[in-house]
Design a protein around this motif. Structure first.
Motif, PDB file in Angstrom:
ATOM      1  N   VAL A 175     -14.071  -0.095  23.049  1.00 51.91           N
ATOM      2  CA  VAL A 175     -15.356   0.457  22.597  1.00 51.91           C
ATOM      3  C   VAL A 175     -16.169   0.956  23.782  1.00 51.91           C
ATOM      4  N   ILE A 176     -16.199   0.191  24.875  1.00 57.82           N
ATOM      5  CA  ILE A 176     -17.056   0.582  26.004  1.00 57.82           C
ATOM      6  C   ILE A 176     -16.346   1.480  27.009  1.00 57.82           C
ATOM      7  N   ARG A 177     -15.097   1.822  26.731  1.00 57.75           N
ATOM      8  CA  ARG A 177     -14.428   2.798  27.608  1.00 57.75           C
ATOM      9  C   ARG A 177     -15.024   4.189  27.415  1.00 57.75           C
ATOM     10  N   GLY A 178     -15.536   4.434  26.226  1.00 57.26           N
ATOM     11  CA  GLY A 178     -16.090   5.752  25.942  1.00 57.26           C
ATOM     12  C   GLY A 178     -17.485   5.919  26.504  1.00 57.26           C
ATOM     13  N   PRO A 179     -18.026   7.119  26.426  1.00 55.82           N
ATOM     14  CA  PRO A 179     -19.384   7.375  26.928  1.00 55.82           C
ATOM     15  C   PRO A 179     -20.438   6.699  26.057  1.00 55.82           C
ATOM     16  N   ALA A 180     -21.587   6.425  26.639  1.00 50.08           N
ATOM     17  CA  ALA A 180     -22.689   5.839  25.878  1.00 50.08           C
ATOM     18  C   ALA A 180     -23.167   6.844  24.839  1.00 50.08           C
ATOM     19  N   PRO A 181     -23.522   6.383  23.641  1.00 49.49           N
ATOM     20  CA  PRO A 181     -24.025   7.294  22.612  1.00 49.49           C
ATOM     21  C   PRO A 181     -25.370   7.888  23.029  1.00 49.49           C
ATOM     22  N   PRO A 182     -25.755   9.022  22.466  1.00 51.55           N
ATOM     23  CA  PRO A 182     -27.103   9.559  22.723  1.00 51.55           C
ATOM     24  C   PRO A 182     -28.136   8.606  22.132  1.00 51.55           C
ATOM     25  N   TYR A 183     -29.323   8.615  22.710  1.00 52.71           N
ATOM     26  CA  TYR A 183     -30.353   7.687  22.235  1.00 52.71           C
ATOM     27  C   TYR A 183     -31.735   8.246  22.521  1.00 52.71           C
ATOM     28  N   GLU A 184     -32.712   7.712  21.790  1.00 55.51           N
ATOM     29  CA  GLU A 184     -34.118   8.014  22.058  1.00 55.51           C
ATOM     30  C   GLU A 184     -34.652   6.920  22.964  1.00 55.51           C
ATOM     31  N   GLY A 185     -35.180   7.301  24.122  1.00 59.21           N
ATOM     32  CA  GLY A 185     -35.601   6.318  25.106  1.00 59.21           C
ATOM     33  C   GLY A 185     -36.808   5.500  24.677  1.00 59.21           C
ATOM     34  N   ARG A 186     -36.833   4.263  25.139  1.00 61.45           N
ATOM     35  CA  ARG A 186     -37.936   3.334  24.894  1.00 61.45           C
ATOM     36  C   ARG A 186     -38.201   2.525  26.163  1.00 61.45           C
ATOM     37  N   PHE A 187     -39.397   1.973  26.252  1.00 59.98           N
ATOM     38  CA  PHE A 187     -39.737   1.032  27.316  1.00 59.98           C
ATOM     39  C   PHE A 187     -39.005  -0.275  27.012  1.00 59.98           C
TER      40      PHE A 187
END
Length: 317
Positions: A175-187
């Protein structure tokens, strides 16, 4: 000054630095070592005031820690940012990030009431409170973003526990071999977990438990809300059992938090944090044992981690 024990003694240069930041007529009357920190020494300083009363401060000292200046700078910015928000955090008194005045990089801050609660009893009442607190943290909108999150774990650094479910762990590592999914940034707090949250638990009414503050803001970052949720989930799974790790993401959404829309994206962050803890089981479990959870040996925590990773892979497949 009287010391609670030898470990609580404040080093001479640091003592002089602290004294310069007290009010006129104040003095340190007692020091006490606080347990639970992994990267820094923590001490509570009881200050005698001019009118005969006392107040408490907390001294955080990084001894021979490689990234102390960065961590203290980030914590200083976070404490300043959180002043006046709905998030209860210590107030900044003084900071010496480069050890220009102290023996080691140090931070002096106000003391928050409350205590960490790591026992199983009452966890069903605390989990919704933790979720609501994390939603409030993610609602903070800093004028200047902290640095982006860092995820040091890779598929090649995961430590598979002895006797673990080989198929589940192989799947999780994939699962973590792939790229990180897109996300909306937060503090992000980036180390939000029961050991960094203070509670008030009235002895006469345990159901009246409430959060009094959140501490240890040295790893504040910008990134996906899922990452903070995943970190707390892992800690709950290791402290109280895998079911509580699985429950926390639900509690976060029930509290109004927003996670990644796709199940595969949620799984990525949950699995990533669980696997990250595989490299730190010994360090994570030690403060818990010191706090009274003697049964949480390294082996027991490894077994819980295996059960949690297996449950994640089953639940999210």
């Amino acid at each position: 000054m009287t010391d609670h024990d030898e470990a609580a003694a404040v080093r001479p240069l640091t003592l002089a630095w602290v004294s310069r930041h007290l009010e006129a007529g104040e003095r340190i009357v007692r020091t006490e070592a606080l347990h639970g920190g992994i990267t820094a020494e923590m001490r509570r300083l009881t200050i005698g005031t001019r009118d005969g009363a006392t107040r408490d401060l907390v001294l955080r000292t990084f001894v021979n820690v490689e990234h102390a200046e960065d961590w203290l700078s980030r914590e200083t910015c976070a404490l300043a940012l959180l002043t006046g928000t709905g998030v209860a955090a210590p107030g900044l008194v003084a900071v010496d990030p480069t050890a220009a005045h102290c023996e080691y990089p140090s931070l002096l801050m106000t003391h928050l009431a409350g205590r960490t609660v790591l026992v199983d009893e009452g966890v069903e009442r605390r989990v919704p409170l933790l979720a609501r607190q994390l939603v409030a943290i993610h609602a903070v909108r800093p004028a200047e973003r902290p640095r982006g999150y860092v995820a040091l774990t890779t598929a090649d650094t995961v430590v598979v526990p002895k006797g673990a479910d080989a198929a589940a762990w192989a799947g999780a590592i994939d699962v973590i071999r792939g790229p990180a999914p897109p996300y909306e940034g937060r503090f992000l707090h980036r180390d939000f977990q029961p050991g960094n949250v203070l509670f008030d638990v009235p002895p006469s009414s345990p159901a009246g438990v409430r959060i009094t503050g959140v501490v240890d803001w040295a790893a504040t970052s910008w990134g996906p809300a899922d990452l903070d949720v995943a970190h707390c989930s892992t800690n709950l799974a290791l402290l109280h059992g895998p079911a509580w790790g699985l429950r926390f993401a639900e509690a976060y959404e029930e509290a109004g938090g927003v996670l990644a829309a796709a199940a595969s994206e949620r799984r990525y962050w949950l699995v990533r944090d669980a696997l990250a803890s595989s490299e730190e089981v010994r360090w994570v479990s030690q403060p818990w044992r010191e706090a009274g959870r003697a049964e949480l040996t390294t082996r027991v925590v490894e077994e819980r981690l295996d059960a949690y990773v297996t449950a994640l892979m089953d639940a999210l497949s």
